[in-house]
Scaffold this motif. Structure first.
Motif, mmCIF file in Angstrom:
data_model
loop_
_atom_site.group_PDB
_atom_site.id
_atom_site.type_symbol
_atom_site.label_atom_id
_atom_site.label_comp_id
_atom_site.label_asym_id
_atom_site.label_seq_id
_atom_site.Cartn_x
_atom_site.Cartn_y
_atom_site.Cartn_z
ATOM 1 N N GLY A 1 38.511 -30.577 60.138
ATOM 2 C CA GLY A 1 38.398 -30.878 61.560
ATOM 3 C C GLY A 1 38.331 -29.596 62.359
ATOM 4 O O GLY A 1 37.639 -28.655 61.977
ATOM 5 N N VAL A 2 39.091 -29.559 63.456
ATOM 6 C CA VAL A 2 39.153 -28.372 64.305
ATOM 7 C C VAL A 2 40.621 -28.030 64.526
ATOM 8 O O VAL A 2 41.379 -28.840 65.055
ATOM 9 C CB VAL A 2 38.469 -28.612 65.669
ATOM 10 C CG1 VAL A 2 38.566 -27.365 66.535
ATOM 11 C CG2 VAL A 2 37.024 -29.020 65.482
ATOM 12 N N LEU A 3 41.026 -26.831 64.106
ATOM 13 C CA LEU A 3 42.385 -26.358 64.318
ATOM 14 C C LEU A 3 42.320 -25.199 65.300
ATOM 15 O O LEU A 3 41.719 -24.161 65.015
ATOM 16 C CB LEU A 3 43.027 -25.909 63.004
ATOM 17 C CG LEU A 3 44.480 -25.440 63.103
ATOM 18 C CD1 LEU A 3 45.397 -26.590 63.537
ATOM 19 C CD2 LEU A 3 44.954 -24.859 61.769
ATOM 20 N N LEU A 4 42.924 -25.378 66.474
ATOM 21 C CA LEU A 4 42.875 -24.381 67.538
ATOM 22 C C LEU A 4 44.147 -23.540 67.530
ATOM 23 O O LEU A 4 45.260 -24.080 67.492
ATOM 24 C CB LEU A 4 42.724 -25.064 68.897
ATOM 25 C CG LEU A 4 41.474 -25.931 69.080
ATOM 26 C CD1 LEU A 4 41.492 -26.590 70.458
ATOM 27 C CD2 LEU A 4 40.211 -25.108 68.892
ATOM 28 N N ASP A 5 43.975 -22.228 67.571
ATOM 29 C CA ASP A 5 45.085 -21.279 67.651
ATOM 30 C C ASP A 5 45.275 -20.915 69.116
ATOM 31 O O ASP A 5 44.407 -20.292 69.732
ATOM 32 C CB ASP A 5 44.755 -20.039 66.813
ATOM 33 C CG ASP A 5 45.902 -19.044 66.740
ATOM 34 O OD1 ASP A 5 46.544 -18.791 67.779
ATOM 35 O OD2 ASP A 5 46.142 -18.506 65.648
ATOM 36 N N ALA A 6 46.407 -21.298 69.693
ATOM 37 C CA ALA A 6 46.632 -21.158 71.130
ATOM 38 C C ALA A 6 47.172 -19.797 71.549
ATOM 39 O O ALA A 6 47.353 -19.549 72.731
ATOM 40 C CB ALA A 6 47.596 -22.251 71.606
ATOM 41 N N ARG A 7 47.406 -18.898 70.592
ATOM 42 C CA ARG A 7 47.982 -17.591 70.929
ATOM 43 C C ARG A 7 46.928 -16.661 71.534
ATOM 44 O O ARG A 7 45.740 -16.933 71.537
ATOM 45 C CB ARG A 7 48.567 -16.947 69.674
ATOM 46 C CG ARG A 7 49.702 -17.729 69.031
ATOM 47 C CD ARG A 7 50.078 -17.122 67.686
ATOM 48 N NE ARG A 7 48.928 -17.133 66.792
ATOM 49 C CZ ARG A 7 48.776 -16.321 65.748
ATOM 50 N NH1 ARG A 7 49.709 -15.421 65.466
ATOM 51 N NH2 ARG A 7 47.711 -16.414 64.984
ATOM 52 N N ALA A 8 47.403 -15.519 72.019
ATOM 53 C CA ALA A 8 46.486 -14.499 72.530
ATOM 54 C C ALA A 8 45.549 -14.030 71.426
ATOM 55 O O ALA A 8 45.910 -14.023 70.238
ATOM 56 C CB ALA A 8 47.281 -13.318 73.081
ATOM 57 N N GLY A 9 44.357 -13.615 71.817
ATOM 58 C CA GLY A 9 43.351 -13.223 70.847
ATOM 59 C C GLY A 9 43.777 -12.094 69.939
ATOM 60 O O GLY A 9 43.442 -12.083 68.736
#
Length: 277
Positions: free
Chosen positions: A165-173
Motif C-alpha cells: 500500500g502506501v506508508l507515509l513517514d510523517a517526520r522531517a525530511g
C-alpha cells in the motif's frame, strides 16, 4: 461530522445546549509538561491532560510513546468528564500533534464525536476567545474504551503495508533521509515508506490546509487510489496529526503507533536511508 472545528464554531458550541467536553493537551517533546501554561490560561472549561503520563505508556521496546493501558486511559478520560454521548473537543498549542494524539486515541477506543480545534489555542485567542485560570472539576464521565474502531498497525504490518500500500513517514525530511537523528538509535526510514512531513499539512497560521489541497498533497504521495494507507512518525504523536489530515482529505489511514522509535530499537529490522523509499 468533520474531524476539526474552528474557533468560531467552538465558541458557538460552548454557548449551545450541548457543550462539548474540552481537553487541553499542550505538550512539548523532551521537556517538562505544560501544566503551568494551562494554569496561566486556557479555554474556559478545559481540563488538562498530560500526554506523556496519560496518553502514553512507559517508554521501552514498544517505542517512546507506546499506547497507554486501555483501562487506565479510560479512567483518565472519565475523570476529565468524557462521556460516550457527549462531543469532545481537544486542542494544543502547536501544530495539532498532541491534540491529534488524543483525538486518535478516543477514536480508536470507540468515541464517535471527537474534534480537534483547528489552529489550537492560538486560533482561539486570535478569534477573540477569552482565557480562564479556573480549573474545572467535571462530573465523572461514563466513557468505556473499546479498542479497534480505527486502524492500528504493528511493526510487521507497517512493513507489509510499505510494499502493498502506501506508508507515509510523517517526520522531517532530514530524519527520513537519515541525515540526522537527534532522538532514536539510528536514522533513516522503513524501507518502502514515503516521506510526508506533517509541517506540510498546515498553513503559516497553524490551521490545516483546505480538504482539496490536502487531497492533492496526498495524491501526489501515492495515497489517492484504493490502496491501504498507513502512517508512522518518531513515536506515534505527530503521525496522529497526519492521520487527522488524511481524515480531513477523506482518506482513511491506520497509525503505526510504535513508529520509528520502536522500529529502530531492533537492530534486526532493516533501515533505508536517502531521499527515496
Amino acid at each position: 461530522m468533520t474531524a476539526i472545528i474552528s474557533a468560531a464554531e467552538l465558541s458557538d458550541a460552548l454557548a449551545g445546549p450541548r457543550p462539548p467536553v474540552l481537553l487541553d493537551i499542550r505538550w512539548q517533546l523532551a521537556g517538562p509538561n505544560l501544566r503551568p501554561e494551562y494554569e496561566a490560561g486556557h479555554v474556559p472549561g478545559a481540563v488538562y491532560v498530560d500526554l506523556d503520563r496519560e496518553l502514553a505508556g512507559p517508554a521501552g521496546s514498544g517505542g517512546r510513546h507506546p499506547l497507554p493501558d486501555v483501562e487506565e486511559f479510560g479512567a483518565v478520560m472519565r475523570r476529565a468528564g468524557v462521556t460516550s454521548g457527549r462531543p469532545v473537543v481537544v486542542y494544543d498549542g502547536g501544530l495539532g500533534w498532541a491534540a491529534a494524539r488524543a483525538w486518535w486515541l478516543l477514536r480508536w477506543t470507540g468515541h464517535e464525536d471527537v474534534r480537534v480545534l483547528d489552529g489550537g489555542l492560538a486560533a482561539w485567542t486570535a478569534a477573540g476567545g477569552e482565557l480562564s485560570t479556573d480549573e474545572p472539576v467535571p462530573a465523572e464521565g461514563d466513557f468505556r474504551p473499546k479498542p479497534g474502531a480505527v486502524g492500528l498497525l504493528t511493526a510487521d504490518e507497517a512493513a507489509e503495508l510499505a510494499g502493498e500500500g502506501v506508508l507515509l513517514d510523517a517526520r522531517a525530511g532530514e530524519r527520513y533521509r537519515g541525515d540526522v537523528e537527534p532522538i532514536d538509535r539510528v536514522g533513516g526510514h522503513i524501507p518502502g515508506a514515503v516521506s510526508a512531513p506533517t509541517t506540510e499539512n498546515v498553513g503559516p497560521d497553524g490551521r490545516f490546509l483546505p480538504a482539496p489541497e490536502l487531497r492533492a498533497r496526498f495524491a501526489a504521495l501515492g495515497a489517492a487510489d484504493a490502496r491501504p494507507v498507513g502512517v508512522y512518525c518518531g513515536s506515534g504523536v505527530s503521525g496522529a496529526q497526519q492521520v487527522l489530515a488524511l481524515e480531513i482529505a477523506g482518506i482513511p489511514a491506520a497509525l503505526y503507533a510504535g513508529s520509528w522509535s520502536e522500529w529502530s530499537s531492533d537492530p534486526a529490522r532493516p533501515v533505508a536511508t536517502g531521499p527515496k523509499p
